[in-house]
Structures are given as structure tokens and as C-alpha cells.
Design a protein around this motif. Structure first.
Motif, short mmCIF file in Angstrom:
data_model
loop_
_atom_site.label_atom_id
_atom_site.label_comp_id
_atom_site.label_asym_id
_atom_site.label_seq_id
_atom_site.Cartn_x
_atom_site.Cartn_y
_atom_site.Cartn_z
N THR A 246 0.49 -1.47 0.16
CA THR A 246 -0.01 0.06 -0.07
C THR A 246 0.63 1.27 -0.43
O THR A 246 0.03 2.23 -0.57
CB THR A 246 -1.12 -0.40 1.43
N ARG A 247 2.39 1.43 1.07
CA ARG A 247 2.73 2.40 0.19
C ARG A 247 4.02 2.29 -0.11
O ARG A 247 5.39 3.65 -0.61
CB ARG A 247 3.23 2.91 1.91
N CYS A 248 4.27 1.00 -0.63
CA CYS A 248 5.85 1.37 -1.48
C CYS A 248 5.22 1.51 -3.29
O CYS A 248 4.60 0.99 -3.75
CB CYS A 248 7.05 -0.44 -0.96
N ARG A 249 6.69 2.24 -3.87
CA ARG A 249 6.12 2.41 -5.18
C ARG A 249 7.66 2.33 -5.92
O ARG A 249 8.72 2.75 -5.21
CB ARG A 249 5.80 3.86 -5.50
N PRO A 250 7.32 1.38 -7.37
CA PRO A 250 8.24 1.88 -7.92
C PRO A 250 9.76 2.50 -8.14
O PRO A 250 10.76 2.83 -8.09
CB PRO A 250 8.14 0.86 -9.25
N GLU A 251 8.67 4.34 -8.15
CA GLU A 251 9.46 5.42 -8.17
C GLU A 251 10.70 5.48 -7.26
O GLU A 251 11.29 6.53 -7.43
CB GLU A 251 8.22 6.40 -9.13
N PHE A 252 9.55 5.01 -5.87
CA PHE A 252 10.69 5.55 -5.01
C PHE A 252 12.03 4.63 -4.96
O PHE A 252 12.87 4.88 -4.97
CB PHE A 252 9.80 5.06 -3.47
N GLU A 253 11.59 3.33 -5.11
CA GLU A 253 12.95 2.56 -5.60
C GLU A 253 14.17 2.88 -6.46
O GLU A 253 15.02 2.70 -6.14
CB GLU A 253 12.20 1.13 -5.83
N ALA A 254 13.38 2.89 -7.75
CA ALA A 254 14.32 4.19 -8.95
C ALA A 254 15.34 5.12 -8.23
O ALA A 254 15.88 5.07 -8.20
CB ALA A 254 13.86 4.47 -9.95
N ALA A 255 14.53 5.62 -7.00
CA ALA A 255 14.81 6.91 -6.97
C ALA A 255 16.12 6.94 -5.86
O ALA A 255 17.17 7.02 -5.20
CB ALA A 255 14.27 7.66 -6.68
N ILE A 256 16.17 5.59 -4.97
CA ILE A 256 16.82 5.18 -4.31
C ILE A 256 18.25 5.35 -4.60
O ILE A 256 19.53 5.32 -4.56
CB ILE A 256 16.51 4.08 -3.35
N GLU A 257 18.48 4.33 -5.64
CA GLU A 257 19.71 4.23 -6.37
C GLU A 257 20.04 4.84 -6.99
O GLU A 257 21.25 5.39 -6.77
CB GLU A 257 19.42 2.38 -7.22
N GLN A 258 19.56 6.24 -7.26
CA GLN A 258 19.67 7.23 -8.20
C GLN A 258 20.37 8.42 -6.82
O GLN A 258 21.51 8.70 -7.49
CB GLN A 258 18.49 8.28 -8.61
N ASP A 259 20.13 8.52 -5.76
CA ASP A 259 20.50 9.02 -4.81
C ASP A 259 21.53 8.05 -4.05
O ASP A 259 22.66 8.68 -3.69
CB ASP A 259 19.26 9.17 -3.74
N LEU A 260 21.70 6.53 -4.38
CA LEU A 260 22.69 6.19 -3.72
C LEU A 260 24.25 6.77 -4.87
O LEU A 260 25.49 6.82 -3.52
CB LEU A 260 22.73 4.91 -2.88
N ALA A 261 24.10 6.52 -5.82
CA ALA A 261 24.78 6.71 -6.81
C ALA A 261 25.32 7.61 -6.60
O ALA A 261 26.47 8.04 -7.08
CB ALA A 261 24.75 6.13 -8.18
N TRP A 262 24.76 9.18 -6.52
CA TRP A 262 25.34 10.25 -6.71
C TRP A 262 26.12 10.64 -5.46
O TRP A 262 27.22 11.44 -5.09
CB TRP A 262 23.57 11.44 -6.32
N LEU A 263 25.83 9.53 -3.79
CA LEU A 263 26.76 9.28 -2.64
C LEU A 263 27.57 8.89 -3.38
O LEU A 263 28.93 9.47 -2.20
CB LEU A 263 26.09 9.48 -2.24
#
Length: 286
Positions: free
Chosen positions: A46-63
Motif C-alpha cells: 500500500t505504501r511502496c512504489r517503484p518510482e521510489f525504489e528507482a530514486a533510492i538507487e539514484q540517490d545512493l549512486a549520487w553519494l
């Protein structure tokens, strides 16, 4: 081998608190010449969304973080957790609980011996359970502390412990005695999701060979029930390293529910990864 992980839930964008936790774990793995895994804990449909998963990897790669592949996504492995629930159920360690969250909360106020009594509601009578099953009522599988204690025996029950290399909320460190009853008869599975956090996380830590669990001090208390589950299942006992929570200008810890400024917003505002790492106490080289 030293192995740790960062295990976010894709229910929103990452913020500075997530960055600090991920960098803490990644830096420790790098210093030890060990493994660093990214796990997506997306068991809440009900709360997890694919776009947030993609954003997690993007943010961690940026770091500047790198992690093992493939990434374990919990929603792809619900059958694994169902098999564990079945094993625990066959051993008589679980019971069906048809009480709603509201009924449990209401019972806390009525329990003569406090919240802990209400958090251990116990099984329904066989007749009531049969009736509720016939009506198709939703239920959760709860871990019975009484049955777990009987299964382990008094000596093992009383000797449960974990190693804390960081600090708990009250400065706890070193060998910590486990308080198995701290959370009551916890829910290990729900009808809607098939699994709950405590079971999924302990299963995956064992499966992925995680030797060190590095996470925020807000999860320190969860360690008690997780060590019990690990012991009941015969899974290895990781070493724990709980770290401080960073706070914002208002003194409150960063949280998704408070709509904390996200890493994406900081990036869009011109903040560099190097500047954020330095702000959080990590050198640009890790």
C-alpha cells in the motif's frame, strides 16, 4: 567476511538521515574490505512504489556508493517468508490473532498489569478461532513468547544476548542481555502482506550472510525480538552497531512522515555530494 547492508523501504524519497546511515554502513564495509549490500524492503504494497525504489538507487549512486548485485527486493521472495511461517507454525510457535490494531490499543488501557499484558493477547479459543475462520476474518500470525520460551528452555532463554559495537539509546554497549518479552507477542505475518518486518529482515540477514547490522539507534529495541527469531530458526547472530540519528535545525530527527528535505531537493538546489558527505562527517574519499 565482514558484510553489512542498507535496507530502505521505498515509501518516499531519501533524506539526510538515510544518507548518514547508508554512508556509515558503506564506509564500515569499505574499511573492513568487506561486502556492502542494498536491500529493498518493499513488503508493504500500500505504501511502496517503484518510482521510489528507482530514486533510492539514484540517490545512493549520487553519494558515490556501490553495492552488490543483484539487489534483493523482498516483494520478489514472499514464498521464502511463507515457508518460514509454515515451519514456525508446525512447531506450534505461532497463533492466529484476529484482533484489530484498534482492539489491541484499546486493550492496553484496560489491561490491569499494563501494556505488556495487552501486547500478549494469546490465542483465541478453538471455538472462536473456528468461527472467525469460517467468517473469513483477516488475521495475523503472532509469535507466542510462552511457546518460544518452552521450546528454547530456561537456560537458553535466559542467556540470549547480542554484541553491540555502537550504542543504544541509554549508552548500552558490549554484550547486551536480550529481553525477549520487550515487544510482546509480535506479529510475524499478516494476511494482506504475508510477512511482517521482524521476520523478513532476520531471514534476509541470514540468507545474505550479513555479519554486521549497522543502523540507527531507533531500531535498537527491535534487536531483542530479532535475536529471539534468529535463535528459534538457528540463524547466525550478527554483530550490531547502532549509530546516532542526525537531526535538523529544529532538533528533530529526519523522517519521511515529516516531509524532511530530500536528497533530490538538495541536489536540485545545487548541493554537491562531496559537500553533503563533508557535512555528515565523511571525507570525499569515503
Amino acid at each position: 567476511m565482514f558484510a553489512t547492508r542498507f535496507a530502505p523501504s521505498p515509501t518516499g524519497r531519501l533524506h539526510k538521515g538515510h544518507a548518514f546511515s547508508a554512508l556509515t554502513a558503506w564506509t564500515a564495509a569499505k574499511a573492513a574490505g568487506g561486502r556492502f549490500a542494498l536491500r529493498i524492503e518493499d513488503i508493504d504494497p500500500t505504501r511502496c512504489r517503484p518510482e521510489f525504489e528507482a530514486a533510492i538507487e539514484q540517490d545512493l549512486a549520487w553519494l558515490g556508493l556501490e553495492w552488490e548485485m543483484p539487489v534483493r527486493r523482498q516483494s520478489d521472495h514472499l514464498a521464502d517468508y511463507a515457508a518460514v511461517i509454515e515451519r514456525l507454525s508446525q512447531r506450534g510457535l505461532l497463533y492466529r490473532c484476529f484482533r484489530t490494531r484498534k482492539e489491541i490499543l484499546d486493550a492496553i488501557g484496560d489491561a490491569p498489569h499494563g501494556a505488556m499484558e495487552a501486547a500478549r493477547p494469546g490465542p483465541h479459543s478453538p471455538q472462536e478461532e473456528a468461527r472467525l475462520l469460517h467468517e473469513g476474518r483477516a488475521f495475523a500470525w503472532r509469535l507466542s513468547l510462552d511457546r518460544a520460551r518452552e521450546a528454547l528452555g530456561e537456560d537458553q532463554w535466559n542467556s540470549l544476548s547480542f554484541i553491540e559495537e555502537g550504542e543504544g539509546p541509554n549508552g548500552e554497549t558490549g554484550v547486551i542481555s536480550v529481553r525477549p518479552d520487550a515487544a510482546g507477542d509480535v506479529v510475524l505475518a499478516r494476511k494482506d502482506t504475508g510477512v511482517a518486518y521482524h521476520l523478513a529482515v532476520t531471514h534476509d540477514d541470514a540468507l545474505q550472510g550479513i555479519s554486521h547490522i549497522i543502523r540507527g539507534v531507533d531500531l535498537f529495541e527491535a534487536t531483542h525480538v530479532q535475536r529471539l527469531i534468529q535463535t528459534l530458526m538457528g540463524w547466525p547472530a550478527p554483530t550490531y552497531r547502532h549509530h546516532r540519528l542526525i537531526t535538523g535545525p529544529d532538533g528533530r530527527r529526519y523522517a519521511k512522515r515529516d516531509q524532511s528535505v530530500t536528497l533530490a531537493e538538495l541536489r536540485a538546489g545545487g548541493l554537491t555530494a562531496q559537500a553533503l558527505r563533508a557535512e555528515l562527517g565523511f571525507s570525499s574519499g569515503g
